[in-house]
Design a protein around this motif. Structure first.
Motif, PDB file in Angstrom:
ATOM      1  N   UNK A   1       0.881  -1.165   0.000  1.00 23.07           N
ATOM      2  CA  UNK A   1       0.000   0.000   0.000  1.00 23.07           C
ATOM      3  C   UNK A   1       0.918   1.215   0.000  1.00 23.07           C
ATOM      4  N   UNK A   2       0.962   1.933  -1.103  1.00 28.72           N
ATOM      5  CA  UNK A   2       1.889   3.066  -1.226  1.00 28.72           C
ATOM      6  C   UNK A   2       1.533   4.220  -0.305  1.00 28.72           C
ATOM      7  N   UNK A   3       0.250   4.407  -0.016  1.00 30.48           N
ATOM      8  CA  UNK A   3      -0.150   5.528   0.835  1.00 30.48           C
ATOM      9  C   UNK A   3       0.273   5.327   2.289  1.00 30.48           C
ATOM     10  N   UNK A   4       0.222   4.095   2.764  1.00 30.23           N
ATOM     11  CA  UNK A   4       0.613   3.821   4.148  1.00 30.23           C
ATOM     12  C   UNK A   4       2.055   3.341   4.261  1.00 30.23           C
ATOM     13  N   UNK A   5       2.659   2.957   3.136  1.00 29.06           N
ATOM     14  CA  UNK A   5       4.040   2.491   3.154  1.00 29.06           C
ATOM     15  C   UNK A   5       4.204   1.141   3.838  1.00 29.06           C
ATOM     16  N   UNK A   6       3.186   0.276   3.739  1.00 21.55           N
ATOM     17  CA  UNK A   6       3.235  -1.034   4.391  1.00 21.55           C
ATOM     18  C   UNK A   6       2.865  -2.128   3.397  1.00 21.55           C
ATOM     19  N   UNK A   7       3.305  -3.349   3.704  1.00 20.24           N
ATOM     20  CA  UNK A   7       2.902  -4.508   2.913  1.00 20.24           C
ATOM     21  C   UNK A   7       1.416  -4.744   3.156  1.00 20.24           C
ATOM     22  N   UNK A   8       0.660  -4.920   2.087  1.00 22.25           N
ATOM     23  CA  UNK A   8      -0.766  -5.184   2.206  1.00 22.25           C
ATOM     24  C   UNK A   8      -1.030  -6.682   2.185  1.00 22.25           C
ATOM     25  N   UNK A   9      -0.262  -7.425   1.394  1.00 21.65           N
ATOM     26  CA  UNK A   9      -0.435  -8.869   1.302  1.00 21.65           C
ATOM     27  C   UNK A   9       0.431  -9.448   0.210  1.00 21.65           C
ATOM     28  N   UNK A  10       0.183 -10.723  -0.088  1.00 20.12           N
ATOM     29  CA  UNK A  10       0.916 -11.424  -1.136  1.00 20.12           C
ATOM     30  C   UNK A  10      -0.036 -11.836  -2.246  1.00 20.12           C
ATOM     31  N   UNK A  11       0.451 -11.724  -3.462  1.00 23.17           N
ATOM     32  CA  UNK A  11      -0.341 -12.011  -4.647  1.00 23.17           C
ATOM     33  C   UNK A  11      -0.716 -13.491  -4.708  1.00 23.17           C
ATOM     34  N   UNK A  12      -1.998 -13.777  -4.927  1.00 26.20           N
ATOM     35  CA  UNK A  12      -2.481 -15.151  -5.070  1.00 26.20           C
ATOM     36  C   UNK A  12      -2.818 -15.459  -6.528  1.00 26.20           C
ATOM     37  N   UNK A  13      -3.479 -14.498  -7.198  1.00 30.67           N
ATOM     38  CA  UNK A  13      -3.716 -14.630  -8.636  1.00 30.67           C
ATOM     39  C   UNK A  13      -3.778 -13.243  -9.251  1.00 30.67           C
ATOM     40  N   UNK A  14      -3.607 -13.216 -10.574  1.00 33.32           N
ATOM     41  CA  UNK A  14      -3.584 -11.922 -11.266  1.00 33.32           C
ATOM     42  C   UNK A  14      -4.092 -12.083 -12.693  1.00 33.32           C
ATOM     43  N   UNK A  15      -4.730 -11.028 -13.173  1.00 31.40           N
ATOM     44  CA  UNK A  15      -5.149 -10.892 -14.561  1.00 31.40           C
ATOM     45  C   UNK A  15      -4.840  -9.469 -14.977  1.00 31.40           C
ATOM     46  N   UNK A  16      -5.157  -9.128 -16.194  1.00 31.76           N
ATOM     47  CA  UNK A  16      -4.837  -7.788 -16.683  1.00 31.76           C
ATOM     48  C   UNK A  16      -5.712  -6.705 -16.070  1.00 31.76           C
ATOM     49  N   UNK A  17      -6.825  -7.094 -15.447  1.00 30.98           N
ATOM     50  CA  UNK A  17      -7.701  -6.082 -14.870  1.00 30.98           C
ATOM     51  C   UNK A  17      -8.010  -6.295 -13.391  1.00 30.98           C
ATOM     52  N   UNK A  18      -7.328  -7.252 -12.746  1.00 30.29           N
ATOM     53  CA  UNK A  18      -7.582  -7.464 -11.332  1.00 30.29           C
ATOM     54  C   UNK A  18      -6.631  -8.451 -10.709  1.00 30.29           C
ATOM     55  N   UNK A  19      -6.742  -8.587  -9.395  1.00 33.66           N
ATOM     56  CA  UNK A  19      -5.856  -9.476  -8.653  1.00 33.66           C
ATOM     57  C   UNK A  19      -6.516  -9.897  -7.353  1.00 33.66           C
ATOM     58  N   UNK A  20      -5.982 -10.965  -6.769  1.00 34.21           N
ATOM     59  CA  UNK A  20      -6.420 -11.406  -5.456  1.00 34.21           C
ATOM     60  C   UNK A  20      -5.187 -11.532  -4.573  1.00 34.21           C
ATOM     61  N   UNK A  21      -5.326 -11.021  -3.353  1.00 33.28           N
ATOM     62  CA  UNK A  21      -4.241 -11.073  -2.382  1.00 33.28           C
ATOM     63  C   UNK A  21      -4.621 -11.950  -1.201  1.00 33.28           C
TER      64      UNK A  21
END
Length: 109
Positions: A19-39
């Motif tokens: 999370x760039x606004x808070x400067x913290x890790x939000x999570x780890x990527x589980x899946x990804x597509x060109x228009x979305x992702x799941x963490x």
């Protein structure tokens, strides 16, 4: 029925999303597509919030490379792993250069 325009790919590398606004890790990527992702996240992420995110990319795409984009959280579900949550995001703002980085990442999987 899956209504996604772009299919999601399961991630085989441990990739952190920050999370760039808070400067913290939000999570780890589980899946990804060109228009979305799941963490997979260690905290509940409220739905309908907009985040500025940075995704660390694997070494195959350049040492220290990352993709930055804006995404809206759509849903959160409790994981079977205690203290972990699945969170779905829709990418709402991304530059052409970062879109190309995501395209390259999706092609790896």
């Amino acid at each position: 029925m899956d209504r996604r325009k772009n299919p999601r790919k399961m991630v085989t590398h441990p990739l952190e999303v920050r999370d760039l606004n808070r400067g913290v890790a939000l999570g780890h990527l589980a899946d990804i597509g060109l228009d979305g992702l799941m963490l997979l996240c260690p905290e509940v992420v409220p739905a309908s919030r907009v985040y500025a995110l940075a995704l660390d990319l694997p070494g195959e795409l350049g040492q220290g490379a990352q993709a930055e984009f804006g995404a809206e959280s759509l849903w959160t579900e409790t994981s079977l792993e205690p203290g972990r949550y699945w969170v779905g995001f829709h990418i709402i703002d991304i530059s052409p250069a970062n879109q190309e980085r995501l395209r390259q990442l999706v092609a790896l999987f």
